[in-house]
Write a protein that holds these residues in place. Structure first.
Motif, PDB file in Angstrom:
ATOM      1  N   MET A   1      10.523  40.684  35.976  1.00  0.00           N
ATOM      2  CA  MET A   1      11.891  41.049  36.335  1.00  0.00           C
ATOM      3  C   MET A   1      12.384  40.259  37.539  1.00  0.00           C
ATOM      4  O   MET A   1      13.550  39.842  37.596  1.00  0.00           O
ATOM      5  CB  MET A   1      11.972  42.549  36.651  1.00  0.00           C
ATOM      6  CG  MET A   1      11.704  43.464  35.474  1.00  0.00           C
ATOM      7  SD  MET A   1      12.994  43.363  34.219  1.00  0.00           S
ATOM      8  CE  MET A   1      12.183  44.190  32.839  1.00  0.00           C
TER       9      MET A   1
ATOM     10  N   LEU B   1       7.139  43.882  36.713  1.00  0.00           N
ATOM     11  CA  LEU B   1       8.032  43.731  37.861  1.00  0.00           C
ATOM     12  C   LEU B   1       8.149  42.269  38.272  1.00  0.00           C
ATOM     13  O   LEU B   1       9.226  41.792  38.651  1.00  0.00           O
ATOM     14  CB  LEU B   1       7.520  44.556  39.047  1.00  0.00           C
ATOM     15  CG  LEU B   1       7.843  46.051  39.053  1.00  0.00           C
ATOM     16  CD1 LEU B   1       7.273  46.709  40.313  1.00  0.00           C
ATOM     17  CD2 LEU B   1       9.340  46.299  38.976  1.00  0.00           C
TER      18      LEU B   1
ATOM     19  N   ALA C   1      14.068  44.387  41.370  1.00  0.00           N
ATOM     20  CA  ALA C   1      12.664  44.083  41.084  1.00  0.00           C
ATOM     21  C   ALA C   1      11.813  44.250  42.334  1.00  0.00           C
ATOM     22  O   ALA C   1      10.686  44.758  42.276  1.00  0.00           O
ATOM     23  CB  ALA C   1      12.542  42.661  40.539  1.00  0.00           C
TER      24      ALA C   1
ATOM     25  N   SER D   1      13.906  48.128  37.074  1.00  0.00           N
ATOM     26  CA  SER D   1      14.154  47.144  36.021  1.00  0.00           C
ATOM     27  C   SER D   1      15.517  46.480  36.213  1.00  0.00           C
ATOM     28  O   SER D   1      16.244  46.752  37.168  1.00  0.00           O
ATOM     29  CB  SER D   1      14.078  47.822  34.652  1.00  0.00           C
ATOM     30  OG  SER D   1      14.953  48.937  34.596  1.00  0.00           O
TER      31      SER D   1
END
Length: 433
Positions: free
Chosen positions: A106, A103, A297, A302
């Motif tokens: 991302m 995460l 995120a 995603s």
């Protein structure tokens, strides 16, 4: 209604409100399978499935509403079907990152994408990658997604002698086969929302088969699922290494190509492409994508991308941001029916995964197969994505083989400094990883 839409900044000239709303509903119905598939994929990392549903719906709503008001185009956005697989199966399973670290990756990718969109750096990155490899990346991701669908349903399983093989006909794998055939038949008959209907039908069929499990006291409507188990759960440990740098670049490349390719295709369908090939408000569309990815995120989802399924709404007559605004509103309303989507078993989503793979394979016809120095790297990109179970490895090996072949056949003029630099970085990564 028209004065209201004009107040919001939409061009009401030649706009038919009923047509725009029908187009929005059609687009939502066509792409709503992501509400079932995205939590199913990302929950394989250990993330809470209910929270993932909320994150998926909210991130899709935010990105699509941003696109509606910033770009005023009839397109919709949601978590990418390629990059959610990258998140779960490459970053977390193959490369060993925790979902909290993934995460964080991302989040940074979204912020970087914001910067390169603002400063128009995306053209430099896009121009550095040969067209053949761009098409191969898209096709390879499609095959990878289809492979995941077959694996998740137990249709393809690990086998000691041959690595992979056909699995046994269990209730789960049988339901997966039914889901794939149903989705294929519906799509072949041009049924709008075929992937969504395929998932619903397979879920219902799975009840007597014992695959779809209905909990005691189940109700189809509830308050939104709690997002706190995944909200802003970032882990930035272990970021300062070349492996993470390559991951960032792979994400940017896939995101840039996916977004630009989809925007170009959809713009052609709406008829807004200018004689010089430019697309009005394309920067705003990409900016909404980047902001959506950053917000996604933070929510726990995603990377966001523009959905090719938006073409279904365009075919219904959607031509303005009203279409995409309605899609965003429908994603928000879906938060109230999360129990229905969370009921869907993984095998029921295999049809959507396989059919998305079929659609993404469309780019193969654009490949230049007449020159081995072009076709070989493209083939390496596609096949290694599947066999290495990694989108990143496929991109790395594809670019590396392209540079090596061009140098060895004396066509170094077809290379650029960006490609050569990447090849060197990839070699260092493979040697020291």
């Amino acid at each position: 209604m028209k004065p209201f839409t004009k107040l919001l900044g939409f061009d009401t000239k030649n706009m038919k409100m009923k047509t725009e709303l029908i187009a929005g509903a059609t687009t939502f119905l066509t792409m709503s399978y992501i509400l079932a598939v995205n939590p199913a994929i990302l929950s394989s990392t250990g993330m809470d499935k209910g929270a993932l549903f909320t994150a998926t719906a909210l991130s899709a709503a935010i990105a699509t509403l941003l696109l509606a008001f910033m770009a005023k185009l009839p397109f919709a956005q949601a978590p990418s079907m390629g990059l959610n697989a990258f998140f779960a199966y490459t970053l977390c399973q193959a490369m060993g990152y925790s979902w909290e670290q993934a995460l964080a990756i991302m989040l940074i990718e979204g912020l970087v994408f914001l910067l390169i969109t603002f400063f128009n750096v995306r053209e430099l990155i896009l121009d550095s990658i040969p067209k053949n490899l761009r098409y191969a990346i898209s096709a390879g991701i499609g095959m990878f997604i289809a492979f995941i669908g077959l694996k998740n349903a137990g249709i393809i399983v690990a086998k000691e002698g041959t690595f992979v093989g056909l699995g046994a006909f269990t209730p789960e794998s049988t339901l997966g086969i039914i889901a794939i055939l149903l989705s294929g038949i519906l799509m072949a008959r041009n049924v709008k929302g075929s992937l969504f209907y395929g998932i619903v039908a397979a879920t219902l069929i799975g009840i007597p088969m014992g695959v779809t499990m209905i909990p005691d006291g189940w109700l189809p409507v509830s308050a939104p699922q709690d997002i706190s188990p995944i909200f802003c759960h970032f882990d930035f440990n272990g970021f300062f290494n070349i492996k993470t740098l390559l991951v960032f670049f792979s994400l940017l490349i896939v995101n840039i190509f996916d977004t630009i390719g989809t925007l170009v295709g959809l713009a052609e369908k709406t008829g807004i492409v200018q004689p010089d090939g430019s697309i009005p408000r394309v920067k705003e569309a990409m900016m909404s994508d980047a902001i959506g990815t950053t917000c996604g995120a933070m929510l726990g989802s995603s990377t966001i991308t523009t959905y090719i399924e938006s073409a279904s709404g365009i075919a219904e007559g959607g031509r303005s941001g009203v279409t995409s605004a309605f899609v965003g509103i429908l994603f928000l309303l879906s938060l109230l029916v999360s129990p229905i989507f969370l009921l869907i078993p993984g095998a029921a989503t295999s049809g959507a995964l396989v059919l998305v793979g079929v659609l993404m394979l469309d780019s193969v016809k654009k490949l230049d197969l007449s020159d081995v120095s072009e076709s070989f790297p493209a083939f390496i990109t596609m096949i290694t994505m599947v066999l290495c179970y990694s989108i990143a490895d496929g991109i790395c090996l594809g670019i590396l083989s392209y540079v090596i072949l061009k140098l060895c056949v004396g066509r170094w003029k077809q290379l650029n400094i960006t490609l050569v630099t990447l090849a060197i970085l990839f070699i260092i990564n493979f040697v020291f990883n």
